[in-house]
Design a protein around this motif. Structure first.
Motif, PDB file in Angstrom:
ATOM      1  N   UNK A  43       0.853  -1.071   0.051  1.00  0.00           N
ATOM      2  CA  UNK A  43       0.015   0.095  -0.087  1.00  0.00           C
ATOM      3  C   UNK A  43       0.797   1.262  -0.117  1.00  0.00           C
ATOM      4  N   UNK A  44       0.437   2.226  -0.721  1.00  0.00           N
ATOM      5  CA  UNK A  44       1.208   3.416  -0.895  1.00  0.00           C
ATOM      6  C   UNK A  44       0.363   4.610  -0.390  1.00  0.00           C
ATOM      7  N   UNK A  45       1.283   5.494   0.205  1.00  0.00           N
ATOM      8  CA  UNK A  45       0.487   6.721   0.959  1.00  0.00           C
ATOM      9  C   UNK A  45       1.433   7.851   0.372  1.00  0.00           C
ATOM     10  N   UNK A  46       0.976   8.551  -0.395  1.00  0.00           N
ATOM     11  CA  UNK A  46       1.680   9.666  -0.984  1.00  0.00           C
ATOM     12  C   UNK A  46       1.326  11.115  -0.012  1.00  0.00           C
ATOM     13  N   UNK A  47       2.482  11.712   0.319  1.00  0.00           N
ATOM     14  CA  UNK A  47       2.320  12.800   0.943  1.00  0.00           C
ATOM     15  C   UNK A  47       3.433  13.854   0.623  1.00  0.00           C
ATOM     16  N   UNK A  48       3.076  15.319   1.090  1.00  0.00           N
ATOM     17  CA  UNK A  48       3.979  16.268   0.816  1.00  0.00           C
ATOM     18  C   UNK A  48       4.814  16.451   1.945  1.00  0.00           C
ATOM     19  N   UNK A  49       4.588  15.657   3.079  1.00  0.00           N
ATOM     20  CA  UNK A  49       5.654  15.667   4.033  1.00  0.00           C
ATOM     21  C   UNK A  49       6.507  14.372   3.838  1.00  0.00           C
ATOM     22  N   UNK A  50       7.703  14.009   4.284  1.00  0.00           N
ATOM     23  CA  UNK A  50       8.465  13.076   3.970  1.00  0.00           C
ATOM     24  C   UNK A  50       8.956  12.369   5.317  1.00  0.00           C
ATOM     25  N   UNK A  51       9.089  11.099   5.252  1.00  0.00           N
ATOM     26  CA  UNK A  51       9.821  10.198   6.390  1.00  0.00           C
ATOM     27  C   UNK A  51      10.654   9.288   5.525  1.00  0.00           C
ATOM     28  N   UNK A  52      11.930   9.332   6.176  1.00  0.00           N
ATOM     29  CA  UNK A  52      13.054   8.460   5.374  1.00  0.00           C
ATOM     30  C   UNK A  52      13.414   7.414   6.465  1.00  0.00           C
ATOM     31  N   UNK A  53      14.216   6.332   6.128  1.00  0.00           N
ATOM     32  CA  UNK A  53      14.538   5.354   6.959  1.00  0.00           C
ATOM     33  C   UNK A  53      15.161   6.013   8.354  1.00  0.00           C
ATOM     34  N   UNK A  54      14.882   5.587   9.367  1.00  0.00           N
ATOM     35  CA  UNK A  54      15.340   6.096  10.641  1.00  0.00           C
ATOM     36  C   UNK A  54      14.469   6.979  11.372  1.00  0.00           C
ATOM     37  N   UNK A  55      13.717   7.631  10.731  1.00  0.00           N
ATOM     38  CA  UNK A  55      12.861   8.669  11.067  1.00  0.00           C
ATOM     39  C   UNK A  55      11.463   8.346  11.327  1.00  0.00           C
ATOM     40  N   UNK A  56      10.793   8.934  12.134  1.00  0.00           N
ATOM     41  CA  UNK A  56       9.458   8.771  12.350  1.00  0.00           C
ATOM     42  C   UNK A  56       8.315   9.996  11.994  1.00  0.00           C
ATOM     43  N   UNK A  57       7.111   9.795  11.791  1.00  0.00           N
ATOM     44  CA  UNK A  57       6.124  10.552  11.496  1.00  0.00           C
ATOM     45  C   UNK A  57       4.876  10.356  12.117  1.00  0.00           C
ATOM     46  N   UNK A  58       3.994  11.445  12.691  1.00  0.00           N
ATOM     47  CA  UNK A  58       2.883  11.266  13.026  1.00  0.00           C
ATOM     48  C   UNK A  58       1.683  11.617  11.839  1.00  0.00           C
ATOM     49  N   UNK A  59       0.724  10.839  11.853  1.00  0.00           N
ATOM     50  CA  UNK A  59      -0.379  11.050  10.739  1.00  0.00           C
ATOM     51  C   UNK A  59      -1.680  11.129  11.386  1.00  0.00           C
ATOM     52  N   UNK A  60      -2.662  11.903  10.832  1.00  0.00           N
ATOM     53  CA  UNK A  60      -4.111  11.538  11.005  1.00  0.00           C
ATOM     54  C   UNK A  60      -4.746  11.043  10.116  1.00  0.00           C
TER      55      UNK A  60
END
Length: 201
Positions: free
Chosen positions: A9-26
């Motif tokens: 499953x693909x989730x396109x976003x204007x914000x970015x997360x790369x290996x080793x990083x975290x991101x919170x999403x709603x």
């Protein structure tokens, strides 16, 4: 031979997360709520392809999704007061999208190959200012979390990825840098940005 995954499953976003990083999403769209349910049902094997949105691409032709993406796993979730679903994802590996199909509800899934991304690279003394400034950014923006105080700050590849997540650069620039075989071009690019900003002060 590169590892491959199908039906990711693909989730396109204007914000970015790369290996080793975290991101919170709603999450609120039905297709992405389904994505979360299905990924969680797979347990430790569940992954999402976190993609960079291409504002110049076509949604109809799926060119609105840049090919270099990040395999991410869901590490936390919560039900928000406004009724939305909050999740936190962690970037695990870099991948390249080879093919995209669209489900009936609009969720996009891809055939991807895992990229042997940047090797762990010690941060040299002449680049220490990049780690120091990164910690300053974390201090100024508490929503990012605490700046790590462990060995991650001594890794040039980790520091470069965090800067690429944070900086408001065109996704095309990030894609080009991520395709490089090492983080050295990104180090040069970041140093150039800092030199230019200091000239403007």
């Amino acid at each position: 031979m590169n590892r491959a995954l199908s039906n990711l499953p693909l989730f396109p976003l204007s914000g970015h997360v790369l290996p080793g990083g975290t991101m919170r999403l709603r999450i609120f769209e039905p297709r992405y709520l389904r994505m979360v349910r299905e990924v969680c049902a797979r347990g430790d094997d569940g992954r999402i392809g976190m993609c960079m949105y291409n504002e110049h691409g076509s949604v109809e032709q799926n060119t609105h999704i840049h090919p270099v993406a990040t395999l991410a796993r869901i590490i936390d979730f919560e039900h928000c007061d406004d009724g939305l679903l909050g999740i936190t994802v962690e970037g695990v590996e870099a991948c390249e999208i080879k093919q995209i199909k669209v489900d009936g509800d609009g969720l996009r899934c891809g055939e991807v190959e895992i990229i042997n991304h940047w090797q762990e690279t010690p941060l040299q003394r002449q680049h220490q200012h990049l780690a120091d400034r990164l910690c300053q950014v974390y201090a100024e923006y508490p929503e990012l979390g605490k700046c790590p105080s462990d060995e991650r700050l001594s890794c040039a590849d980790w520091v470069c990825r965090r800067w690429l997540e944070l900086l408001p650069l065109n996704a095309e620039v990030k894609q080009e840098l991520l395709r490089e075989p090492s983080c050295e071009p990104t180090l040069d690019y970041l140093n150039g940005l800092i030199d230019e900003s200091e000239k403007q002060l």
